[in-house]
Design an enzyme around this catalytic site. Structure first.
Site, mmCIF file in Angstrom:
data_model
loop_
_atom_site.group_PDB
_atom_site.id
_atom_site.type_symbol
_atom_site.label_atom_id
_atom_site.label_comp_id
_atom_site.label_asym_id
_atom_site.label_seq_id
_atom_site.Cartn_x
_atom_site.Cartn_y
_atom_site.Cartn_z
ATOM 1 N N ASP B 64 1.555 -11.720 -16.892
ATOM 2 C CA ASP B 64 0.180 -11.476 -16.367
ATOM 3 C C ASP B 64 0.422 -11.995 -14.646
ATOM 4 O O ASP B 64 0.814 -13.510 -14.921
ATOM 5 C CB ASP B 64 -1.332 -12.240 -16.621
ATOM 6 C CG ASP B 64 -1.434 -11.220 -18.604
ATOM 7 O OD1 ASP B 64 -0.390 -10.348 -18.709
ATOM 8 O OD2 ASP B 64 -1.651 -11.946 -19.156
ATOM 9 N N TYR B 157 -2.321 -4.265 7.924
ATOM 10 C CA TYR B 157 -1.710 -4.883 7.468
ATOM 11 C C TYR B 157 -0.298 -4.931 8.231
ATOM 12 O O TYR B 157 0.780 -5.902 7.664
ATOM 13 C CB TYR B 157 -1.468 -2.739 6.828
ATOM 14 C CG TYR B 157 0.742 -2.489 5.923
ATOM 15 C CD1 TYR B 157 0.424 -3.176 4.566
ATOM 16 C CD2 TYR B 157 1.544 -2.135 6.676
ATOM 17 C CE1 TYR B 157 1.361 -2.764 3.922
ATOM 18 C CE2 TYR B 157 2.661 -1.816 5.844
ATOM 19 C CZ TYR B 157 2.355 -2.444 5.093
ATOM 20 O OH TYR B 157 3.952 -2.162 3.864
ATOM 21 N N LYS B 161 2.413 -8.353 7.012
ATOM 22 C CA LYS B 161 3.510 -8.354 7.205
ATOM 23 C C LYS B 161 4.549 -8.920 7.865
ATOM 24 O O LYS B 161 5.605 -9.503 7.569
ATOM 25 C CB LYS B 161 4.090 -6.677 7.467
ATOM 26 C CG LYS B 161 3.565 -5.638 5.719
ATOM 27 C CD LYS B 161 4.522 -6.109 4.417
ATOM 28 C CE LYS B 161 4.430 -4.892 3.172
ATOM 29 N NZ LYS B 161 5.137 -5.678 2.174
HETATM 30 N N1 LIG Z 1 6.287 3.016 0.708
HETATM 31 C C1 LIG Z 1 6.598 2.131 1.930
HETATM 32 O O1 LIG Z 1 6.594 3.739 2.853
HETATM 33 C C2 LIG Z 1 6.674 1.124 1.902
HETATM 34 C C3 LIG Z 1 6.965 0.371 3.749
HETATM 35 C C4 LIG Z 1 7.372 -0.954 3.802
HETATM 36 C C5 LIG Z 1 7.359 -1.683 3.244
HETATM 37 N N2 LIG Z 1 6.355 -1.427 1.690
HETATM 38 C C6 LIG Z 1 5.927 -2.496 0.809
HETATM 39 O O2 LIG Z 1 7.164 -2.110 -0.499
HETATM 40 C C7 LIG Z 1 6.499 -2.836 -1.180
HETATM 41 C C8 LIG Z 1 6.324 -1.949 -2.628
HETATM 42 O O3 LIG Z 1 5.683 -1.410 -2.816
HETATM 43 P P1 LIG Z 1 5.795 0.289 -2.887
HETATM 44 O O4 LIG Z 1 5.994 1.190 -2.613
HETATM 45 O O5 LIG Z 1 6.797 0.186 -4.060
HETATM 46 O O6 LIG Z 1 4.415 0.755 -3.579
HETATM 47 P P2 LIG Z 1 3.392 0.484 -4.758
HETATM 48 O O7 LIG Z 1 3.592 1.705 -5.890
HETATM 49 O O8 LIG Z 1 1.553 0.927 -4.015
HETATM 50 O O9 LIG Z 1 3.368 -0.893 -5.354
HETATM 51 C C9 LIG Z 1 2.708 -1.906 -4.926
HETATM 52 C C10 LIG Z 1 2.893 -3.009 -5.537
HETATM 53 O O10 LIG Z 1 1.583 -3.858 -5.609
HETATM 54 C C11 LIG Z 1 0.527 -4.114 -6.100
HETATM 55 N N3 LIG Z 1 0.088 -5.098 -6.159
HETATM 56 C C12 LIG Z 1 -1.081 -4.891 -5.761
HETATM 57 N N4 LIG Z 1 -1.968 -4.982 -5.010
HETATM 58 C C13 LIG Z 1 -1.679 -6.669 -6.686
HETATM 59 C C14 LIG Z 1 -2.434 -7.724 -6.586
HETATM 60 N N5 LIG Z 1 -3.347 -8.693 -6.192
HETATM 61 N N6 LIG Z 1 -1.361 -8.017 -7.478
HETATM 62 C C15 LIG Z 1 -0.445 -7.887 -8.167
HETATM 63 N N7 LIG Z 1 0.413 -7.357 -7.838
HETATM 64 C C16 LIG Z 1 -0.356 -6.109 -6.718
HETATM 65 C C17 LIG Z 1 1.012 -3.179 -7.612
HETATM 66 O O11 LIG Z 1 0.656 -3.701 -8.530
HETATM 67 P P3 LIG Z 1 -0.400 -2.503 -9.635
HETATM 68 O O12 LIG Z 1 0.052 -1.556 -10.509
HETATM 69 O O13 LIG Z 1 -1.405 -4.126 -10.858
HETATM 70 O O14 LIG Z 1 -1.402 -1.804 -8.585
HETATM 71 C C18 LIG Z 1 2.281 -2.026 -7.611
HETATM 72 O O15 LIG Z 1 3.682 -2.382 -8.351
HETATM 73 C C19 LIG Z 1 5.049 -3.541 -0.571
HETATM 74 O O16 LIG Z 1 5.032 -4.806 -0.794
HETATM 75 C C20 LIG Z 1 5.061 -2.947 0.238
HETATM 76 O O17 LIG Z 1 3.761 -3.137 1.863
HETATM 77 C C21 LIG Z 1 6.549 -0.154 1.366
#
Ligand SMILES: NC(=O)c1ccc[n+]([C@@H]2O[C@H](COP(=O)([O-])OP(=O)(O)OC[C@H]3O[C@@H](n4cnc5c(N)ncnc54)[C@H](OP(=O)(O)O)[C@@H]3O)[C@@H](O)[C@H]2O)c1
Ligand SMILES: Cc1cc2nc3c(=O)[nH]c(=O)nc-3n(C[C@H](O)[C@H](O)[C@H](O)COP(=O)(O)OP(=O)(O)OC[C@H]3O[C@@H](n4cnc5c(N)ncnc54)[C@H](O)[C@@H]3O)c2cc1C
Lengths: 446, 251
Positions: B64, B157, B161
């Site tokens: 968790d 955001y 970052k």
């Molecule tokens: N997608 C893009 O374009 C992009 C670009 C640059 C950087 N990133 C970064 O890459 C990382 C992964 O993103 P992704 O694209 O794989 O998106 P994603 O699938 O939405 O993953 C985001 C994750 O953050 C978790 N999360 C959010 N709030 C949380 C909390 N309070 N406690 C624990 N977990 C929490 C979510 O868990 P839940 O399932 O529980 O909600 C989910 O596992 C992020 O840091 C994002 O900022 C993404």
């Protein structure tokens, strides 16, 4: 006394940090019994290629400057474990003796050499180093020093020989020596055009020579696959040098005068450069030459002529893949070599040798058969390639050498070393708390 | 241990349900097959992620984890490390949120800051502690190009970052001699759940592309990685654009 340092093996891969200690033998027991949860491992000169002499987050005992006592009458030497073969040879040769077994570098310690049960070019005649150890002193997990040998706690002795430091810290050993008259060798060299030729030649006539090894061009394909230069030799007697005053009898190995620069262009080791090098080297070897006089250093340790030669592989480092297949598995050897030459990884000369029978060490590498060692720059595609080779090696009943390993699948270990359980049983007896640990033991669940 | 080819035997994913995290596990499942710990909030998304990792044939467990519950982080990470070494920790949690709401709705702004910055710092400190004790390990953190030069369009955001990016770059310097490697990964637009329904930006990539970059960053001990690679040049150009002009760019 203790200093946190980043360590790697000779391949320069997977650095980890440990607290390194360099203390007098009398203080070692306290270091061992006082090591924390991540344990302790002894290190020699770091010439194993992978992670055998590393202990991430734990303690690493560095070798101490050496001492030795020669018993010329018995032809043995009692020597501290931290003594290098380089220093030992420089002392022994003028006194008419040579180490019984030497690996392809002199920069190994006695402790490290026993812990890996090293083999030399004379394995087919005398076996690995373990067979030449009369006894050794071993500092155990409980902080006491025991004398073990073939006649005293045989199981612990043979688990220590080849045991990669995991049974304790070897503090000294008594080795049987080889009497020699000079520091020179008399060498026969011949060029062989393919694998069949070299295997046949070695199988037929190796036994007539004390030392024998072939350098093989692993990039050659088709009809010239396995083309090799076979060198075999004997220690020169005084009379062998009689006619040529420029070959001094009392020559001893020296430290290298040249070092590899630390800044080199990247990708020096590529397919074109190695192809060109291997071709040149094969062409320049004599078709056949007998009775050439060479120094011990030139014959046994050509790479020691350049300090830090491993830097040629650059920041990403490299690994060595060394395996053995049992005798009568020529076919497996041929298939593996075929894979290597087809894959075309840039590998400088590889070393091919015919082993004699193995010794009783449960983790000792050599067994009667063929061993091949190739150096390869690290690259992501190597994983699958080497895993395939592992498969062929295991299927033939062979194994890979732990002193060179840095990437093997832990699951294969018991197949390669079928007496692994015996080794584990000894460790459970002498080190139930798991004081002796290394990155290798963690990675392979030893 | 991470072997000489840079392949881990165990991976902890913080934000265990993240698409990019899952893509990375898929990539490793084809090679070194590490043991996996998914740290995520309990619920159907986590159950689904667990099943997916099992489907890859990897051994996996879930713990968790809520990024905002920073008090719980030290014990959680220490207990995972106590079971077996953490070879790679992937800091993959993050929130994008609605950009316009994020700077006008107090609660939304604070949540982004808590999860993306405070949460990231919180786990970073503990990961550094346990990995220094281990004497080895890689921390891979998902930053974003949004943090390279913060823009009007998503500055809440972007600022979180930027903060976490700076923290991890500094952390990497601090722990380097202790055998610990930190890789800061800066993707551009990645087509994942986070960006679902949004129009893809130029140079958009898939989660698998980011995964490949992460695998490589660990293998080669890279410290800073852009995905896709050319973004690096684009962003370094943008960084030097004067503010009045920058303001008018459609970013
Ligand atoms: N997608 C893009 O374009 C992009 C670009 C640059 C950087 N990133 C970064 O890459 C990382 C992964 O993103 P992704 O694209 O794989 O998106 P994603 O699938 O939405 O993953 C985001 C994750 O953050 C978790 N999360 C959010 N709030 C949380 C909390 N309070 N406690 C624990 N977990 C929490 C979510 O868990 P839940 O399932 O529980 O909600 C989910 O596992 C992020 O840091 C994002 O900022 C993404
Ligand atoms: C160029 C080159 C050529 C080589 N050629 C050969 C060859 O022909 N044949 C061959 O067999 N090997 C060869 N090797 C491998 C080398 O001989 C072994 O890896 C050897 O163990 C290195 O000794 P070291 O003192 O550097 O030990 P390290 O590499 O520092 O340690 C090796 C192992 O020994 C253990 N150890 C070290 N000291 C002690 C001690 N006092 N007590 C208990 N355990 C200890 C360590 O824990 C570790 O597991 C070669 C290596 C190189 C670089």
């Amino acid at each position: 006394m203790s200093e946190r340092r980043l360590l790697t093996g000779w391949g320069g891969t997977a650095p980890t940090a440990a607290s390194t200690v360099s203390v007098a033998a009398a203080d070692l027991p306290r270091v061992v019994t006082g090591s924390g949860g991540r344990g302790v491992i002894a290190r020699g000169l770091g010439r194993s290629y992978g992670d055998a002499a590393q202990n991430a987050g734990g303690t690493v005992v560095l070798p101490l400057p050496g001492w030795y006592e020669l018993d010329a009458g018995r032809g043995t030497v009692r020597v501290s474990a931290g003594t290098s073969f380089h220093d030992l040879m420089r002392e022994l040769i003028p006194r008419g003796f040579f180490v019984p077994v030497t690996p392809g570098t002199r920069y190994v310690t006695v402790g490290g050499a026993i812990a890996a049960d090293v083999h030399g070019k004379n394995h087919h005649r005398v076996g690995a180093l373990g067979g030449q150890v009369v006894e050794l002193e071993l500092l155990g997990a409980d902080g006491t020093v025991r004398t073990v040998g073939p006649g005293r706690d045989l199981d612990l002795f043979w688990a220590t020989v080849g045991g990669m430091g995991l049974t304790g810290v070897i503090t000294s050993a008594v080795l049987r020596l080889l009497p020699v008259e000079t520091g020179q060798m008399v060498v026969d060299t011949e060029r062989l055009d393919d694998l069949d030729a070299v295997l046949t030649r070695m199988a037929e006539s190796d036994d007539a020579f004390t030392y024998s090894v072939a350098w093989i061009d692993t990039l050659a394909r088709g009809r010239s696959m396995g083309r090799s230069v076979l060198t075999r030799g004997e220690h020169a007697r005084r009379e062998d040098l009689a006619g040529s005053p420029r070959h001094r009898a009392d020559v001893v190995p020296h430290d290298a005068r040249v070092a590899m620069p630390s800044l080199l262009p990247p990708h020096l080791i590529s397919r074109p450069t190695t192809l060109a090098f291997n071709e040149m080297w094969f062409r320049k070897a004599p078709r056949r030459r007998e009775g050439q006089v060479q120094t011990v250093a030139a014959f046994f340790h050509p790479l020691d002529g350049v300090r830090h030669w491993n830097r040629v592989y650059g920041r990403g480092g490299f690994l060595q893949y060394q395996f053995v297949v049992p005798e009568n598995e020529d076919e497996a050897l041929r298939r593996i070599l075929g894979r290597i030459s087809r894959a075309g990884y840039p590998s400088f000369l590889a070393v091919l040798k015919r082993f004699g029978p193995g010794d009783p060490g449960p983790l000792s590498f050599p067994m009667a058969g063929w061993t091949l060692a190739i150096d390869l720059p690290t690259s992501p595609t190597l994983r699958g390639f080497l895993a395939d080779l592992d498969g062929l090696v295991v299927a033939s009943g062979g194994r890979v050498y732990l002193a060179k390993d840095s990437r093997m699948e832990p699951g294969l270990l018991a197949e390669m070393y079928p007496r692994l359980d015996e080794f584990r049983a000894v460790r459970a007896r002498v080190d139930p708390g798991g004081v002796f640990q290394s990155d290798l033991s963690r990675r392979l669940h030893l | 241990m991470i072997n000489s080819l840079g392949q881990p035997q165990s991976v902890l994913v913080l934000g265990g349900t993240s698409d990019i995290g899952m893509a990375t596990l898929r990539a490793w499942s084809r090679t070194c097959r590490p043991y996996v710990v998914l740290a995520a909030r309990p619920g159907p998304r986590r159950d689904h992620a667990l099943a997916e990792v099992r489907g890859l044939g990897l051994e996996v467990e879930a713990v968790d984890f809520d990024a905002e519950d920073t008090d719980a982080h030290p014990d959680l990470i220490r207990s995972v490390a106590g079971q077996r070494d953490i070879d790679v920790a992937l800091v993959a949690f993050g929130l994008l949120g609605d950009e316009e709401r994020a700077w006008q709705d107090h609660a939304a702004a604070v949540e982004l800051a808590r999860v993306n910055y405070v949460g990231a710092v919180s786990v970073g400190v503990v990961l550094a502690e346990v990995m220094q004790q281990q004497g080895h390990g890689s921390i891979v953190v998902l930053s974003s190009v949004a943090g390279e030069r913060v823009r009007r369009s998503n500055f809440v955001y972007g600022s979180t970052k930027a903060g976490m990016d700076g923290f991890y770059l500094g952390l990497g310097e601090a722990v380097r001699d202790a055998g610990v490697h930190v890789a800061v990964v800066r993707p551009g637009f990645v087509r994942t759940r986070m960006t679902e329904g949004r129009e893809a930006a130029p140079l958009a990539v898939d989660a698998d592309d980011v995964a490949a970059a992460i695998v490589r960053a660990v293998a080669e001990r890279r410290e800073l990685v852009w995905v896709p690679g050319p973004l690096r040049a684009v962003m370094s150009g943008l960084r030097h654009v004067p503010r009045p002009l920058f303001r008018r760019l459609p970013l």
